[in-house]
Design a protein around this motif. Structure first.
Motif, mmCIF file in Angstrom:
data_model
loop_
_atom_site.group_PDB
_atom_site.id
_atom_site.type_symbol
_atom_site.label_atom_id
_atom_site.label_comp_id
_atom_site.label_asym_id
_atom_site.label_seq_id
_atom_site.Cartn_x
_atom_site.Cartn_y
_atom_site.Cartn_z
ATOM 1 N N ASP A 187 9.531 40.360 58.658
ATOM 2 C CA ASP A 187 9.241 40.714 60.045
ATOM 3 C C ASP A 187 10.460 41.191 60.817
ATOM 4 N N ASN A 188 11.663 41.033 60.259
ATOM 5 C CA ASN A 188 12.878 41.459 60.950
ATOM 6 C C ASN A 188 13.243 42.880 60.521
ATOM 7 N N ASP A 202 5.309 43.845 58.028
ATOM 8 C CA ASP A 202 5.978 42.774 58.778
ATOM 9 C C ASP A 202 5.118 41.536 58.985
ATOM 10 N N GLN A 203 3.928 41.497 58.358
ATOM 11 C CA GLN A 203 3.083 40.316 58.450
ATOM 12 C C GLN A 203 2.438 40.022 57.097
ATOM 13 N N SER A 254 9.397 33.089 56.852
ATOM 14 C CA SER A 254 9.157 32.915 58.292
ATOM 15 C C SER A 254 8.590 34.214 58.850
ATOM 16 N N PRO A 301 5.391 36.133 61.436
ATOM 17 C CA PRO A 301 4.627 35.854 62.657
ATOM 18 C C PRO A 301 3.315 35.129 62.404
ATOM 19 N N ASP A 302 2.701 35.380 61.240
ATOM 20 C CA ASP A 302 1.388 34.774 60.972
ATOM 21 C C ASP A 302 1.424 33.735 59.859
ATOM 22 N N HIS A 332 4.259 30.524 57.882
ATOM 23 C CA HIS A 332 5.607 29.934 57.876
ATOM 24 C C HIS A 332 5.734 28.956 56.707
#
Length: 298
Positions: free
Chosen positions: A9-10, A35-36, A57, A59-60, A62
């Motif tokens: 995601d970065n 990114d997800q 890690s 966004p959706d 972890h």
């Protein structure tokens, strides 16, 4: 070409990974970046990848749940974890949950990441081979007992959730002892392979067909009827199909034995669930009823 899926995601880290991979001597790499986790899972259902570089890690998702979720959706794709967290316990945990390797983002260069991906792909391939050897019957190439229970439990779980019934069949090769005693064990092995081939021809590739051991076979097939035929009616339909195929085989195969199969069938109703073992017992009882009613064939 190695097709790589990067789930990160970065944007800065993703750009660095792209630059690292572009630095490799072997330029034969195709990289796609999302990114997800959800987007990555959608992508693997549309395209084929050799390896995934997976950030823990997102966004959706972890932590270890990221690996678990990806493996559930794409068990055939090896995972290399890419993370900024330098923690040996987390690394070991990641491998225990199915990752092939664990790399720290700030510590990777082109040779490290290429070696990790290549090793991950090869280890995953070897694991698949070993797993397949453990669930496949060497003689007939059907599932063995372990493979049957593995596949059947998954089948029961999925169909139970969807409210779908299915049929379980127990089948025996008749006269196996007589074939071995009269013609030798090599002929007994051939009769088992012939039986397996008959079952493969009568049923579909999507059905679960297994050799449980000795002369006993099992089949699981979905209930595709729009109505509920009686067990006796549907069982007789299956018996007739197998007998027709056996008749053609015995006329044309030129074996020194006559191949004969007895079977019993039982229905699984998700509204009245029973265990897989109970299903096998019920089908087994019906199979012996069929066997007792036949003329013995040597």
């Amino acid at each position: 070409m190695i097709k790589v899926l990067l789930i990160e995601d970065n944007p800065g880290d993703a750009r660095l990974i792209r630059e690292v991979l572009s630095d490799t001597d072997n330029q034969n790499i195709a990289l796609k970046w999302v990114d997800q986790l959800e987007t990555g899972i959608e992508l693997i259902n549309k395209d084929a990848f050799d390896v995934v570089l997976l950030d823990l890690s997102l966004p959706d998702s972890h932590g270890m749940e990221t690996i678990i979720s990806f493996r559930e959706q794409a068990p055939a794709i090896p995972i290399v974890v890419l993370t900024g967290l330098d923690d040996e316990k987390v690394a070991i945990n990641a491998v225990q949950h199915g990752a092939q390797d664990y790399l720290i983002k700030g510590q990777v260069n082109s040779s490290v990441i290429m070696r990790s991906m290549r090793y991950a792909i090869e280890r995953h391939r070897l694991q698949d081979e070993l797993y397949n050897l453990s669930i496949i019957d060497e003689l007939t190439s059907l599932y063995n007992r372990r493979g049957f229970f593995n596949q059947a439990q998954q089948f029961m779980h999925v169909n139970g959730q969807e409210g779908n019934g299915f049929y379980l069949i127990v089948a025996d090769l008749d006269g196996m002892k007589q074939i071995n005693d009269s013609h030798g064990h090599h002929m007994g092995d051939l009769a088992l392979m012939d039986t397996a081939n008959i079952l493969k021809e009568v049923f579909f590739d999507s059905d679960i067909i297994a050799r449980m051991g000795g002369d006993e076979f099992t089949v699981i097939l979905p209930d595709t009827h729009g109505f509920s035929p009686s067990l006796d009616t549907f069982e007789q339909e299956i018996i007739l199909k197998i007998q027709q195929r056996l008749h053609s085989f015995n006329l044309s195969a030129g074996r020194i034995y006559q191949l004969s199969i007895s079977l019993g069938l039982f229905h699984y109703n998700p509204a009245m669930p029973v265990t897989l073992g109970e299903l096998i017992i019920q089908a087994d009882h019906r199979m012996y009823t069929h066997k007792k009613g036949k003329v013995k064939v040597l």
